[in-house]
Design an enzyme around this catalytic site. Sequence first.
Site, PDB file in Angstrom:
ATOM      1  N   GLU A 177       3.387 -14.321  -0.160  1.00 38.23           N
ATOM      2  CA  GLU A 177       3.729 -12.948  -0.127  1.00 38.23           C
ATOM      3  C   GLU A 177       2.531 -12.802   1.405  1.00 38.23           C
ATOM      4  O   GLU A 177       2.641 -12.572   2.284  1.00 38.23           O
ATOM      5  CB  GLU A 177       2.871 -11.501  -1.101  1.00 38.23           C
ATOM      6  CG  GLU A 177       2.580 -10.327  -0.661  1.00 38.23           C
ATOM      7  CD  GLU A 177       2.434  -8.911  -1.725  1.00 38.23           C
ATOM      8  OE1 GLU A 177       2.136  -8.088  -1.371  1.00 38.23           O
ATOM      9  OE2 GLU A 177       2.119 -10.288  -2.295  1.00 38.23           O
ATOM     10  N   ASP A 193      -0.729  -0.301   4.701  1.00 39.33           N
ATOM     11  CA  ASP A 193      -0.717  -0.134   2.960  1.00 39.33           C
ATOM     12  C   ASP A 193      -2.295   0.465   4.371  1.00 39.33           C
ATOM     13  O   ASP A 193      -2.506   1.497   3.846  1.00 39.33           O
ATOM     14  CB  ASP A 193      -0.678  -1.010   2.437  1.00 39.33           C
ATOM     15  CG  ASP A 193       0.805  -0.611   1.846  1.00 39.33           C
ATOM     16  OD1 ASP A 193       1.373  -0.561   2.555  1.00 39.33           O
ATOM     17  OD2 ASP A 193       0.882  -1.609   0.272  1.00 39.33           O
TER      18      ASP A 193
END
Length: 843
Positions: A813, A579
Site C-alpha cells: 500500500e 485522510d
Amino acid sequence: MMGRRRKRVSGDGPALPSPRNEDKALAPARKEKKKKTDIGKVFINISIGLCIFSLTWFFYALYMRASLAKRVVTLHPSPRVLNANSSSAAVSPERFWGSYRPQVYFGMKTRSPQSVVTGLMWMRQFTDLDGNLRHTCEQGDHLPGYGWVMHDGLSFGVQEIHDRDFTLITEFVKRMGGDHGGDWTWRITAKQQPTAVTTPVISLMFYAATDDQGLLQAHVDEKLRLSSITGTSDELGNFKITFGKPTAGEGPGAKYARYNYLQTRILGLDKLTDIVKSSLSHRFIFSPSKGDKRSYFGLDSSKISNQQNQQNTPKSDFVVHQVTVQTPFQIEVLFESGSSWDRPNQLVGSVLTEELEKHKAAFDDKFEGTFGLQAQGFSSAQIQFAKAALSNMLGGMGYFFGQSVVQSVYNEHPVLYPEGPLFTAVPSRSFFPRGFLWDEGFHQLLLSKWDAQLTQEVIAHWLDLINVEGWIPREQILDDEARSKVPSEFIVQHNENANPPTLFLALGELLEKFDKQPESPSSQSMLPFLRRLYPRLQVWFEWFNTTQVGPVANSYRWRGRDKDTNLFLNPKTLTSGLDDYPRASHPSTDERHVDLYCWMTLASGIMANVARILGEPHQIYDATHRTLSDNDLLDKLHWAENLHAYSDYGNHTQAVSLQQEKVFVPPGQPRHQFPVARLVRSVRRAPKLQYVNALGYISLFPFLLQILTPDSPKMEHILQAIHDPQRLWTPFGLRSLSQADNLYMKRNTEHDAPYWRGPIWININYLAVRALHHYGSTEGPYKEKAAGLYQELRTNLINNVFKQYLGTGYIWEQYNDVTGRGQGSHPFTGWSSLTLLIMAEKY
C-alpha cells in the site's frame, strides 16, 4: 294641562333624558363598541389566516423534507449508460464467468445479481496450528506470498499461493459455447517447499453455493466421495461440476486420498467459512499404504446444527467436496454448461494443458506489444514482476450487486440506496476488497492501456450509480460479504461528501486513444459510450460546482472533515482521499483546498473536450477551464509567498500537540473507577485565517495535474522541494509530507498511526513522474531540470517497489520513506501497480 300631565306622568319614575339627548349620549359608545368588534374580527381573521398559513407551511415543509430525503436514494433519470442485461451471458458471454470474487484466495462467479459462486478452501493437516483454514484473503494468515502471476482479465489466469511449507498453483481456463457463458476448468497443483521438514498433507475443499436463487444436488459414489454436483439457476440453466481424483501430475495414476463432503443450506455467502469450521470433526483416519494412521479434520454433516436456522429460513444451497492428500499432487475441477452440447472434448488433462499454453503465449505477446519492457532492456525477473502487477489488478476485478447504506441531512436514519451492480477493480484483496471511487480512476489508467473496452465498462458502472443530485457514494459496500470486511463506522455514506473525480483521468486516457486511433474497435464504441455517459458527467460536474464550492469565487472546499477538534491532532479529510494529511487545524467554512481546485481544473477541461466531440455546447466548460487554468488566479488563491509553496487556506495554527488529559481522582477513591486518561489536543496558540504551512503532496497538485505553465516561476520552487532530501526527496520515491513539517510522522490520535504524513504512495508518485516527463519534454526554462529529475525519480521508484516485491512477495500500500520497506495493507495491487506504467513510460 297636557304639559303638566306629561310632566306628572314622567315624574312617576326616574327622570329620563329626552330622546334627542339620549341619542347624543349613546352614539360614541356604539361607535366604540363597533370599532372594538371590527378589530376583534380582524384579529380573528388574521389568526385564522396565520394558522392556515402555518399549517400549509408545515405540511409543505414536511412534503419538501420528505421529497429532499428521497433525493439521496433517487437515481439519475437519464438512460443508463449500460443496458440492464449488458453483463449477461447473452450479451457478454466472454466476460460472464470470471474470478470476480477478489476477497477469496480462489473462486469464480458470474456477472449476475444472484450468482452461483464457486471457491476453494484449504487447510494443512497434522499441524500444531489451530484454525488454519484458508478461504478469504486475510493479512492475519501471514502467507509468505500470493497473487496472480498471469491473468488476461478474460479467459485464463495462473496464481501462486505460498503457504508455510507448500505452494498451491491455481489455474483456470474458460471455453466459450452454448448460451450460458460456456465451460471452465480449474487445475490445482500442490508442491512441497524445499525447506519443509515433513511432507505436508493438505485438505482441499472445493465448494459451490447459490445466492438465494438456484438449486444444487450432490452426487456421491460408493466410497462416499463427492464425484459431482449438478445444478440449475436462471442465469446458468443446467450445469454440472465434476471433481477429478488427485494425481501426481498429468496422467491416470491416482494418489491415495480420503474424502468428505457436506451438503446443507445457508443464510448468506458471508457464512461459508463459519459453516465449514463448525462442521469439522477430528474423528476421521488418514491411513496411506506407506505411513502411520492419523486422525485428521474432516467435514462431518452430523455436526451441523440447526441453530443457524432458528430465526431465518436458509435460502441458499451449499455443497463442499473435501479431498485430503499428501503433496505433491494435482486435481482438476470441471464446470460444464448444459447448453454447450457440441463441445469437441472435455477441457481436462492434456487438452487443458494445451489451452493453458496457448493462453500464456498470447498473454506474453500482448504484454510485450502493449508495454515493451523487453525492448527496454528490463530483466526477466523485472518483467515477471510487471506481469504480476497487471495480472493482480485484472485478477482483482470484482462484480458486486447490492445496496449502499446512505444518509443525507434530511434523513433521520440511514437508508438503503437502490440496488445495482458494480464491476470494478479493488485496491487490496485482503483489506479493501470493494470499490473505491478515487482509487478506481488510478486503476483504470493502467487497465485502459490493456483493454480500453474494459475501462469503458467500469466507468459506465460507476456513473450508473449516480443519483439525481449528481452524487456517487465514494465507497461501495454492496453485499453481506463486502460488509463483513468493513468497520461499522465506515459503512454509511453521506451525500455531502465527495471523493476526487479521478475517473476524469481515465476518461482523458480514452479520449487521447480515441484521437490517436479513431479506427480501433474500442474507439468505434467511444461515441455511443460518450453520448450515454454525457448527461451523467454533466450532473456529476455540476454537483461538485455547487456542493464543494469555497468561500470566495472560483475556490473549492472539501466537505466532510472531522469536526471533533479535541481528539484529532489534525481533523481528517477522508473525502479528499488523503485522510490525515495536514489541513487547516480548525475546520471552518473559510477553507480553500488547492487539490480540489486542481481536480476541478482537470475535470472542466475533460468536460469541454467531451462536449466538443459530441457537438454539444461546450462554452461554459471552456470558460471554467480557462478561468481555473489561469495561473494568476491559482497564485492569488493558493500561493503562500512566505512558504514558497501552494497551500490550503483556513483557520490554522501549527502550535498543536497531543497531551495526556488530566483526570481528577478524589483522594481515597480507587483509580479504576474513573475514566482512562486519553490523548487530547492541546492548542498553545489560537488559530487565525492563513495559509496552511504544510509542504507535501497537496503543495504539488498544480504541478502534478500539469496546470502550471512550463514557464511559471513557481516551478523552480516546486522542483527544489521535490529534490530536497530534507523535504520530499528519498532514494525510494517522494514522501507525502516534508520531513521538516511539525506533523511529519506524528500520530493523529492515540490509535491512528500516521498515514499520509511521510510514507511514500505510488499513485501520487506516478503523477509526479508523469508531470516531470511532461515538463521535461516541453520547451521552457525548467525543461532540463525536470528531465533529470524524471530519470532519477523513475529509477528510484522502480528499483524499490521491485526490490520489496522480491523480498516480501507483495506489492504494498505504501513504502517507508526512511528504509523503503513496504508497509500497510498487502497485497495492494490497486494503484501501486502503476509502477508498471512507470516502467513502460506510458503516461
